[in-house]
Enzyme design. Structure first.
Site, PDB file in Angstrom:
ATOM      1  N   TYR A 237       2.084  53.293  24.287  1.00 59.32           N
ATOM      2  CA  TYR A 237       3.289  53.848  23.653  1.00 59.32           C
ATOM      3  C   TYR A 237       3.703  53.012  22.434  1.00 59.32           C
ATOM      4  O   TYR A 237       4.019  53.547  21.367  1.00 59.32           O
ATOM      5  CB  TYR A 237       4.399  53.864  24.706  1.00 59.32           C
TER       6      TYR A 237
ATOM      7  N   GLY B 138      16.596  53.009  20.611  1.00 56.24           N
ATOM      8  CA  GLY B 138      16.432  52.124  21.762  1.00 56.24           C
ATOM      9  C   GLY B 138      16.433  52.959  23.023  1.00 56.24           C
ATOM     10  O   GLY B 138      15.931  54.089  23.038  1.00 56.24           O
TER      11      GLY B 138
HETATM   12  N1  CAA Z   1       8.008  40.680  31.473  1.00 60.79           N
HETATM   13  C1  CAA Z   1       7.221  39.784  32.135  1.00 60.79           C
HETATM   14  N2  CAA Z   1       6.695  40.025  33.343  1.00 60.79           N
HETATM   15  C2  CAA Z   1       6.990  41.186  33.924  1.00 60.79           C
HETATM   16  C3  CAA Z   1       7.802  42.145  33.302  1.00 60.79           C
HETATM   17  C4  CAA Z   1       8.319  41.845  32.032  1.00 60.79           C
HETATM   18  N3  CAA Z   1       9.108  42.701  31.388  1.00 60.79           N
HETATM   19  N4  CAA Z   1       7.909  43.213  34.107  1.00 60.79           N
HETATM   20  C5  CAA Z   1       7.174  42.933  35.213  1.00 60.79           C
HETATM   21  N5  CAA Z   1       6.630  41.693  35.080  1.00 60.79           N
HETATM   22  C6  CAA Z   1       5.767  41.005  36.030  1.00 60.79           C
HETATM   23  C7  CAA Z   1       6.307  41.169  37.449  1.00 60.79           C
HETATM   24  O1  CAA Z   1       7.247  40.167  37.737  1.00 60.79           O
HETATM   25  C8  CAA Z   1       5.046  41.038  38.264  1.00 60.79           C
HETATM   26  O2  CAA Z   1       4.711  39.681  38.379  1.00 60.79           O
HETATM   27  P1  CAA Z   1       4.205  39.077  39.753  1.00 60.79           P
HETATM   28  O3  CAA Z   1       2.958  39.858  40.086  1.00 60.79           O
HETATM   29  O4  CAA Z   1       3.965  37.641  39.451  1.00 60.79           O
HETATM   30  O5  CAA Z   1       5.305  39.328  40.721  1.00 60.79           O
HETATM   31  C9  CAA Z   1       3.971  41.667  37.395  1.00 60.79           C
HETATM   32  O6  CAA Z   1       4.493  41.645  36.045  1.00 60.79           O
HETATM   33  C10 CAA Z   1       3.670  43.077  37.807  1.00 60.79           C
HETATM   34  O7  CAA Z   1       4.911  43.820  37.760  1.00 60.79           O
HETATM   35  P2  CAA Z   1       5.012  45.200  38.424  1.00 60.79           P
HETATM   36  O8  CAA Z   1       4.672  45.122  39.865  1.00 60.79           O
HETATM   37  O9  CAA Z   1       6.319  45.836  38.049  1.00 60.79           O
HETATM   38  O10 CAA Z   1       3.810  45.959  37.668  1.00 60.79           O
HETATM   39  P3  CAA Z   1       3.430  47.439  37.727  1.00 60.79           P
HETATM   40  O11 CAA Z   1       2.079  47.496  37.122  1.00 60.79           O
HETATM   41  O12 CAA Z   1       3.657  48.065  39.048  1.00 60.79           O
HETATM   42  O13 CAA Z   1       4.515  48.155  36.790  1.00 60.79           O
HETATM   43  C11 CAA Z   1       5.431  48.900  34.785  1.00 60.79           C
HETATM   44  C12 CAA Z   1       4.532  47.880  35.467  1.00 60.79           C
HETATM   45  C13 CAA Z   1       5.120  50.322  35.260  1.00 60.79           C
HETATM   46  C14 CAA Z   1       5.103  48.835  33.329  1.00 60.79           C
HETATM   47  C15 CAA Z   1       6.886  48.575  35.061  1.00 60.79           C
HETATM   48  O14 CAA Z   1       7.102  47.223  34.754  1.00 60.79           O
HETATM   49  C16 CAA Z   1       7.808  49.415  34.204  1.00 60.79           C
HETATM   50  O15 CAA Z   1       8.077  50.571  34.482  1.00 60.79           O
HETATM   51  N6  CAA Z   1       8.349  48.842  33.106  1.00 60.79           N
HETATM   52  C17 CAA Z   1       9.252  49.540  32.198  1.00 60.79           C
HETATM   53  C18 CAA Z   1       8.513  49.984  30.995  1.00 60.79           C
HETATM   54  C19 CAA Z   1       9.501  50.618  30.045  1.00 60.79           C
HETATM   55  O16 CAA Z   1      10.479  50.025  29.620  1.00 60.79           O
HETATM   56  N7  CAA Z   1       9.250  51.867  29.690  1.00 60.79           N
HETATM   57  C20 CAA Z   1      10.143  52.562  28.806  1.00 60.79           C
HETATM   58  C21 CAA Z   1      10.068  54.026  29.109  1.00 60.79           C
HETATM   59  S1  CAA Z   1      11.309  54.934  28.204  1.00 60.79           S
HETATM   60  C22 CAA Z   1      10.769  54.890  26.635  1.00 60.79           C
HETATM   61  O17 CAA Z   1       9.703  54.480  26.322  1.00 60.79           O
HETATM   62  C23 CAA Z   1      11.734  55.412  25.614  1.00 60.79           C
HETATM   63  C24 CAA Z   1      11.898  54.451  24.511  1.00 60.79           C
HETATM   64  O18 CAA Z   1      11.363  54.664  23.443  1.00 60.79           O
HETATM   65  C25 CAA Z   1      12.742  53.260  24.712  1.00 60.79           C
END
Ligand code: CAA
Length: 248
Positions: free
Chosen positions: A155, A186
């Site tokens: 994305y 945002g």
């Molecule tokens: N920074 C650093 N580390 C992070 C983190 C971050 N932001 N988020 C998660 N982690 C770490 C976790 O702590 C975890 O670490 P450990 O294994 O040591 O515990 C590791 O990364 C894995 O995390 P998850 O279990 O959450 O990983 P996942 O693969 O299941 O999920 C994800 C990852 C799906 C990306 C989830 O983090 C997520 O949904 N994030 C949000 C993404 C986002 O903001 N999307 C925006 C959508 S809306 C949009 O896009 C509109 C727009 O224009 C703004």
């Protein structure tokens, strides 16, 4: 064109949260608004709802990730409604995951729908804009294209690419009265954002100095501003609208 308010605007991804708000605002501001849709069932419900609310906005089918489908849609709009003066490249999807887990199809789907769509749509309207010596291309990018986001390599790459496209095309068409700009919202209160896991979303909102999600109407206002005749000297710009989440 005797009255700027009769200009025709095409909003792609019209049935989504941001698209709907843009269509309504542009219609209220007197534009002739047409929308693009991809899912028929959603589009039918949307048109009924819009009619009930007093908005007369026609939707046209087109898969904007596909060049030929987009070309056919633009031809249909131009023959039924007339030339497109303003194009809002708004259609977009997310398929979030860390790169280590990202499937090639999730990479390609996001690049095709969010970035290649911008080529597909703009390529099919730009000559007409040049010929008529007026045009507005408004690309809806994202704060995550500006600053990156954990879980969004696909994305963020697409959204950053949109602004590169904006800057280059702005230079190419400036002399013909056609402006090309990017808006980078945002986190706005749409279904797309509300699909982010609650815990993650709360952490993100906590980083927004305004302490809240944006409203779709706030982005729609900026779209209508950039669509206007009066913004004729603004081109190649990237407007941030993110509550202070990313300032630079
Ligand atoms: N920074 C650093 N580390 C992070 C983190 C971050 N932001 N988020 C998660 N982690 C770490 C976790 O702590 C975890 O670490 P450990 O294994 O040591 O515990 C590791 O990364 C894995 O995390 P998850 O279990 O959450 O990983 P996942 O693969 O299941 O999920 C994800 C990852 C799906 C990306 C989830 O983090 C997520 O949904 N994030 C949000 C993404 C986002 O903001 N999307 C925006 C959508 S809306 C949009 O896009 C509109 C727009 O224009 C703004």
């Amino acid at each position: 064109m005797e009255n700027s308010k009769k200009r025709t605007v095409l909003v792609t991804g019209a049935t989504g949260g941001l698209g709907t708000a843009m269509c309504k605002k542009l219609y209220q501001d007197g534009y002739n608004v047409v929308g693009n849709y991809h899912t028929k069932e959603k589009a039918e419900k949307w048109m009924i709802q819009m009619k009930e609310e007093g908005f007369n906005i026609e939707l046209f089918f087109g898969d904007v990730s596909d060049f030929n489908s987009t070309a056919n849609m633009i031809k249909e709009i131009e023959s039924k409604v007339g030339p497109i003066d303003t194009l809002v490249n708004n259609a977009g999807i997310t398929k979030d995951s860390r790169l280590i887990n990202m499937k090639p199809e999730d990479w390609h789907a996001v690049i095709n729908t969010n970035l290649n769509s911008v080529f597909n749509c703009t390529k099919n309207v730009i000559q007409g804009m040049i010929d008529r010596q007026f045009g507005r291309v408004i690309n809806i990018s994202s704060v995550n294209g500006q600053r990156g986001q954990f879980g969004q390599t696909n994305y963020s790459a697409a959204k950053a690419g949109m602004h590169g496209f904006t800057k280059s095309l702005a230079m190419e068409v400036a002399r013909y009265g056609v402006t090309v700009n990017t808006i980078s919202p945002g986190y706005i209160g749409t279904d797309m954002v509300m699909a982010v896991p609650e815990k993650v979303l709360n952490q993100i909102v906590a980083q927004v100095p305004m302490g809240r999600l944006g409203g779709t109407h706030e982005v729609a206002y900026l779209v209508s501003f950039l669509a206007s005749e009066e913004t004729s000297f603004i081109t190649g710009a990237n407007y941030s609208i993110n509550g202070g989440q990313h300032v630079y």
